[in-house]
Design an enzyme around this catalytic site. Structure first.
Site, PDB file in Angstrom:
ATOM      1  N   LEU B 197       0.806  -1.230   0.000  1.00  0.00           N
ATOM      2  CA  LEU B 197       0.000   0.000   0.000  1.00  0.00           C
ATOM      3  C   LEU B 197       0.836   1.276   0.000  1.00  0.00           C
ATOM      4  CD1 LEU B 197      -2.793  -1.202   2.440  1.00  0.00           C
ATOM      5  CD2 LEU B 197      -2.809  -1.213  -0.057  1.00  0.00           C
ATOM      6  N   GLN B 198       2.133   1.141   0.202  1.00  0.00           N
ATOM      7  CA  GLN B 198       3.037   2.302   0.137  1.00  0.00           C
ATOM      8  C   GLN B 198       3.124   2.865  -1.284  1.00  0.00           C
ATOM      9  OE1 GLN B 198       6.083   1.141  -1.405  1.00  0.00           O
ATOM     10  NE2 GLN B 198       7.823   2.295  -0.566  1.00  0.00           N
ATOM     11  N   ARG B 199       2.681   2.109  -2.285  1.00  0.00           N
ATOM     12  CA  ARG B 199       2.781   2.570  -3.676  1.00  0.00           C
ATOM     13  C   ARG B 199       1.675   2.059  -4.590  1.00  0.00           C
ATOM     14  NH1 ARG B 199       5.428  -1.526  -2.213  1.00  0.00           N
ATOM     15  NH2 ARG B 199       5.755  -3.348  -3.511  1.00  0.00           N
ATOM     16  N   LYS B 212      -5.564  -8.922  -6.084  1.00  0.00           N
ATOM     17  CA  LYS B 212      -5.248  -7.584  -6.599  1.00  0.00           C
ATOM     18  C   LYS B 212      -6.088  -7.248  -7.822  1.00  0.00           C
ATOM     19  CE  LYS B 212      -0.462  -7.074  -5.080  1.00  0.00           C
ATOM     20  NZ  LYS B 212       0.926  -6.916  -5.513  1.00  0.00           N
ATOM     21  N   ASN B 257       9.783  -9.600 -12.723  1.00  0.00           N
ATOM     22  CA  ASN B 257      10.781 -10.654 -12.871  1.00  0.00           C
ATOM     23  C   ASN B 257      11.158 -10.850 -14.337  1.00  0.00           C
ATOM     24  OD1 ASN B 257       9.163 -13.133 -14.019  1.00  0.00           O
ATOM     25  ND2 ASN B 257       7.851 -12.152 -12.504  1.00  0.00           N
ATOM     26  N   CYS B 300      16.807  -7.602 -27.780  1.00  0.00           N
ATOM     27  CA  CYS B 300      17.859  -6.768 -28.398  1.00  0.00           C
ATOM     28  C   CYS B 300      18.551  -5.963 -27.307  1.00  0.00           C
ATOM     29  CB  CYS B 300      17.265  -5.769 -29.390  1.00  0.00           C
ATOM     30  SG  CYS B 300      16.480  -6.440 -30.843  1.00  0.00           S
ATOM     31  N   CYS B 314      14.455 -10.036  -7.646  1.00  0.00           N
ATOM     32  CA  CYS B 314      14.104 -11.306  -7.036  1.00  0.00           C
ATOM     33  C   CYS B 314      14.203 -11.226  -5.516  1.00  0.00           C
ATOM     34  CB  CYS B 314      15.018 -12.414  -7.536  1.00  0.00           C
ATOM     35  SG  CYS B 314      14.926 -12.644  -9.312  1.00  0.00           S
ATOM     36  N   CYS B 371      19.408 -10.516 -33.409  1.00  0.00           N
ATOM     37  CA  CYS B 371      18.579 -10.824 -32.239  1.00  0.00           C
ATOM     38  C   CYS B 371      17.895 -12.182 -32.403  1.00  0.00           C
ATOM     39  CB  CYS B 371      17.514  -9.734 -32.057  1.00  0.00           C
ATOM     40  SG  CYS B 371      16.313 -10.142 -30.771  1.00  0.00           S
ATOM     41  N   CYS B 374      13.807 -11.118 -32.653  1.00  0.00           N
ATOM     42  CA  CYS B 374      13.233 -10.295 -33.729  1.00  0.00           C
ATOM     43  C   CYS B 374      14.197 -10.061 -34.878  1.00  0.00           C
ATOM     44  CB  CYS B 374      12.702  -8.973 -33.176  1.00  0.00           C
ATOM     45  SG  CYS B 374      13.983  -7.739 -32.862  1.00  0.00           S
TER      46      CYS B 374
END
Lengths: 90, 394
Positions: B197-199, B212, B257, B300, B314, B371, B374
């Site tokens: 709740l801080q953010r 949520k 993550n 890329c 993490c 890449c 892509c």
């Protein structure tokens, strides 16, 4: 001396500084100068001979992978940025 | 109708020739077949705005009779045949006498008006417009020429997926809902924790322990009933990612993550969906837009994830509560730009924000021709997502 700016996650390795100065005429020499003073930085970003693929290095806002990699020239007024991937979103 | 009105009507009828609805329809059809060089007939609807909004003849110009003298300049060529229509064929006759006075040579009134047209089963269109309540709610958007009613309808038609209703997803989702993005999907399998709740401003103290996605839906629906919220209470993985993103136009990536970011990158490339990417750490944030095959993709930028020691997401890395607010709102801004098709999206540019220094910086990003996702020989469908990187619990 070139200016090297570090992403937050790398700063503990250089004593908490956001940017440090380093000597050398190309990226390889600049990094070697940094590693001689901050050995743990080498473990973090270049444990092997080549640059790690999870870290982006920019010279004057240009990605060195699209310049000359470790051979990219670095002048005394240039800025090197070391930026590893970040994932946090929560 | 009084005697005086009837006399005006009789006079108008003597002056202004009338065509039946069928004749108007056939003449327009002939003109349509003749091609764009032979546009000699102009159809003008002289009814009020609310009548026009309920349906009109396709291809007609709308010039309400009250503004006729001022707005008929849309038909500059006075030798063209101007066919006028109203609801029943009376106002168009009156309007016809006015146009004759103004020097228009061939003025026709459609007998029976739009009522007769519809009665014959002839085609008409119903323009989409904002409701009165929507016009009020989005009035500050309507005043901006780059948005306007057309842009607001685009926003209402847009479908945006939030990956995570956390630090970045909360401010992004809240403002996108306020802006009138019509459909917001939320994928999040977590429940609200006190430490969020801080953010994470979509949630509140009473909702601790709730999913949520559900909590976010309650907040968004209370803010704007125009928004349809679709909740996906699951984790994004190989089995569901293609199905979930298929229904959306823009994806706002606020995950925490690396595996999910790689997974999303590859799926978004395959589905050709833009991803608005944001990430935060302590006092610093990063932001860019990955638009498939127009700019670089996540692989890329970061071909491989960092080792665990360098992947603080993490662990408990910590973040200044207001920071995801800033980055999340920049993500919302980029999303609105993509939906509206305005401005320069942050494609091929990485914006970094340092809250302590109070500095924004920008780095150029390039597509890597080699890449694995892509590039020319890229195969986004069979790349590793490095699930092991986050093997240690958060």
């Amino acid at each position: 001396m070139a200016t090297v700016r570090l992403a937050p996650v790398l700063r503990p390795s250089v004593g908490g500084a956001k940017q440090v100065n380093a000597q050398g005429s190309n990226l390889s020499e600049v990094l070697a100068d940094l590693y001689s003073r901050y050995p743990s930085l080498k473990e973090q970003i270049q444990p092997e001979e080549s640059l790690s693929r999870f870290i982006n290095v920019y010279v004057n806002d240009q990605d060195v992978r699209f310049l000359q990699g470790l051979e990219t020239g670095v002048g005394p007024n240039d800025t090197v940025i070391l930026l590893p991937a970040m994932a946090g979103g929560r | 109708m009084g005697e005086a009105s009837r006399e005006i009507m009789r006079q108008a009828r003597r002056q202004v020739p009338e065509w039946s609805t069928v004749k108007v329809h056939e003449s327009l059809a002939h003109q349509h077949e003749a091609g764009p060089e032979h546009q000699d007939i102009v159809l003008v609807d002289v009814r009020e705005k609310h009548e026009w909004s309920e349906g009109h003849i396709p291809g007609a110009l709308h010039v309400p009779r009250g503004y006729l003298e001022l707005q008929i300049e849309a038909v500059p060529d006075k030798t063209k045949t101007v066919v006028l229509y109203c609801a029943g064929g009376i106002r168009s006759l009156m309007a016809g006498t006015t146009l004759q006075q103004m020097g228009y040579k061939e003025v026709i009134s459609m007998a029976g008006g739009f009522g007769a047209w519809k009665g014959k089963g002839l085609p008409f269109v119903q323009p989409r417009t904002l409701s009165e309540a929507q016009a009020k709610r989005y009035s500050r958007h309507l005043l901006v020429p780059e948005v306007g009613e057309e842009g607001q309808l685009k926003l209402l038609d847009a479908r945006v997926l939030l990956i995570g209703a956390g630090g970045l997803g909360s401010p992004a989702g809240y403002y996108l809902a306020a802006a009138g993005v019509g459909t917001i999907g939320i994928i999040d399998a977590d429940v609200v924790d006190e430490s969020n709740l801080q953010r994470q401003i979509l949630h509140n103290t009473k909702r601790i322990g709730q999913y949520k996605a559900e909590s976010a839906r309650e907040t968004i629906e209370a803010l704007n009933p125009d928004v349809k919220v679709i909740t996906h209470i699951e984790r994004l993985d190989e089995t569901n990612v293609a199905r979930i993103i298929a229904d959306y136009d823009v994806i706002v990536d606020g995950t925490d993550n690396f595996p999910t970011r790689y997974l999303l990158n590859d799926a978004a490339l395959m589905a050709n969906k833009p991803v608005v990417h944001g990430s935060v750490f302590r006092f610093e944030g990063q932001l860019t837009v990955f638009k498939p095959y127009e700019g670089p993709c996540y692989r890329c930028l970061y071909p491989e994830p960092p080792p665990i020691a360098l992947a603080p997401s993490c662990a408990e890395a910590g973040v200044l509560g207001v920071l995801p607010g800033i980055i999340g709102l920049l993500q919302a801004t980029e999303t609105v730009k993509l939906v509206l098709g305005i401005g320069d999206p942050l494609v091929g540019r990485l914006m970094t924000y340092d809250a302590l220094a109070g500095e924004f910086n920008e780095l150029r990003l390039f597509r890597d021709p080699k890449c694995p996702a892509c590039g020319e020989n890229g195969h986004p469908e069979d790349l590793p997502t490095y699930a092991d990187v986050c093997a240690i619990p958060a």
